[in-house]
Design a protein around this motif. Structure first.
Motif, short mmCIF file in Angstrom:
data_model
loop_
_atom_site.label_atom_id
_atom_site.label_comp_id
_atom_site.label_asym_id
_atom_site.label_seq_id
_atom_site.Cartn_x
_atom_site.Cartn_y
_atom_site.Cartn_z
N ALA A 128 4.13 10.62 12.77
CA ALA A 128 5.09 10.30 11.73
C ALA A 128 4.61 9.14 10.86
CB ALA A 128 6.44 9.95 12.34
N SER A 129 3.79 8.27 11.39
CA SER A 129 3.35 7.11 10.62
C SER A 129 2.13 7.41 9.76
CB SER A 129 3.04 5.95 11.57
OG SER A 129 1.96 6.29 12.40
N CYS A 130 1.53 8.58 9.91
CA CYS A 130 0.35 8.92 9.11
C CYS A 130 0.80 9.34 7.71
CB CYS A 130 -0.43 10.07 9.74
SG CYS A 130 -1.16 9.63 11.31
N GLY A 131 0.16 8.77 6.73
CA GLY A 131 0.45 9.13 5.36
C GLY A 131 -0.84 9.17 4.58
N SER A 132 -0.83 9.93 3.54
CA SER A 132 -2.04 10.00 2.73
C SER A 132 -1.79 9.31 1.40
CB SER A 132 -2.45 11.46 2.50
OG SER A 132 -1.46 12.13 1.77
N THR A 133 -2.74 8.52 0.99
CA THR A 133 -2.66 7.82 -0.28
C THR A 133 -3.75 8.37 -1.18
OG1 THR A 133 -1.91 5.84 0.85
CG2 THR A 133 -2.70 5.56 -1.38
N SER A 134 -3.34 8.99 -2.26
CA SER A 134 -4.30 9.54 -3.20
C SER A 134 -4.35 8.61 -4.41
CB SER A 134 -3.89 10.94 -3.61
OG SER A 134 -4.79 11.44 -4.57
N VAL A 135 -5.41 7.82 -4.52
CA VAL A 135 -5.55 6.84 -5.59
C VAL A 135 -6.62 7.33 -6.54
CG1 VAL A 135 -6.08 4.45 -6.13
CG2 VAL A 135 -4.87 5.00 -4.03
N THR A 136 -6.32 7.38 -7.83
CA THR A 136 -7.28 7.85 -8.82
C THR A 136 -7.76 6.75 -9.74
OG1 THR A 136 -5.49 8.48 -10.30
CG2 THR A 136 -6.32 10.18 -8.80
N GLU A 137 -7.19 5.57 -9.64
CA GLU A 137 -7.62 4.43 -10.45
C GLU A 137 -7.47 3.15 -9.65
OE1 GLU A 137 -3.43 3.71 -12.86
OE2 GLU A 137 -5.07 4.75 -13.84
N ASN A 138 -8.06 2.07 -10.11
CA ASN A 138 -7.96 0.78 -9.42
C ASN A 138 -6.50 0.37 -9.31
OD1 ASN A 138 -10.72 0.75 -9.30
ND2 ASN A 138 -10.97 -0.62 -11.03
N THR A 139 -6.09 0.01 -8.10
CA THR A 139 -4.68 -0.27 -7.84
C THR A 139 -4.56 -1.45 -6.90
OG1 THR A 139 -4.25 2.10 -7.98
CG2 THR A 139 -2.53 0.78 -7.01
N VAL A 140 -3.52 -2.26 -7.09
CA VAL A 140 -3.18 -3.34 -6.16
C VAL A 140 -1.78 -3.05 -5.65
CG1 VAL A 140 -2.73 -5.80 -5.91
CG2 VAL A 140 -4.59 -5.02 -7.36
N GLU A 141 -1.63 -3.05 -4.32
CA GLU A 141 -0.35 -2.75 -3.69
C GLU A 141 0.18 -3.99 -3.00
OE1 GLU A 141 1.36 0.16 -0.15
OE2 GLU A 141 -0.62 0.53 -0.99
N LEU A 142 1.43 -4.35 -3.26
CA LEU A 142 2.08 -5.49 -2.62
C LEU A 142 3.10 -4.97 -1.62
CD1 LEU A 142 2.77 -7.61 -5.82
CD2 LEU A 142 0.87 -7.83 -4.24
N LYS A 143 2.93 -5.32 -0.35
CA LYS A 143 3.83 -4.86 0.71
C LYS A 143 5.02 -5.81 0.83
CE LYS A 143 1.23 -1.58 2.68
NZ LYS A 143 1.63 -0.33 3.26
N LYS A 144 6.07 -5.36 1.52
CA LYS A 144 7.26 -6.18 1.73
C LYS A 144 6.98 -7.42 2.57
CE LYS A 144 10.69 -2.56 1.27
NZ LYS A 144 11.77 -1.81 1.92
N ASP A 145 5.99 -7.32 3.48
CA ASP A 145 5.70 -8.45 4.35
C ASP A 145 4.75 -9.46 3.70
OD1 ASP A 145 3.37 -6.98 4.41
OD2 ASP A 145 3.21 -6.88 6.58
N GLY A 146 4.40 -9.25 2.42
CA GLY A 146 3.58 -10.21 1.70
C GLY A 146 2.10 -9.89 1.69
#
Length: 48
Positions: free
Chosen positions: A19-37
């Protein structure tokens, strides 16, 4: 009884892992900010 508990524990663990497996399909440079900082940077480059 111990066998039933072992099977239930194994099923719960494998369900949690699947259930915790997910796929992230990124096609350009990206910065992700999570809730935990935490900050995750995805860099996409063309190697051809």
């Amino acid at each position: 009884m111990k066998k039933k508990i072992a099977v239930l524990c194994a099923a719960a663990i494998s369900l949690g892992l699947l259930a915790s497996c997910g796929s992230t399909s990124v096609t350009e440079n990206t910065v992700e900010l999570k809730k935990d900082g935490t900050v995750i940077e995805y860099t996409v480059e063309d190697f051809s």
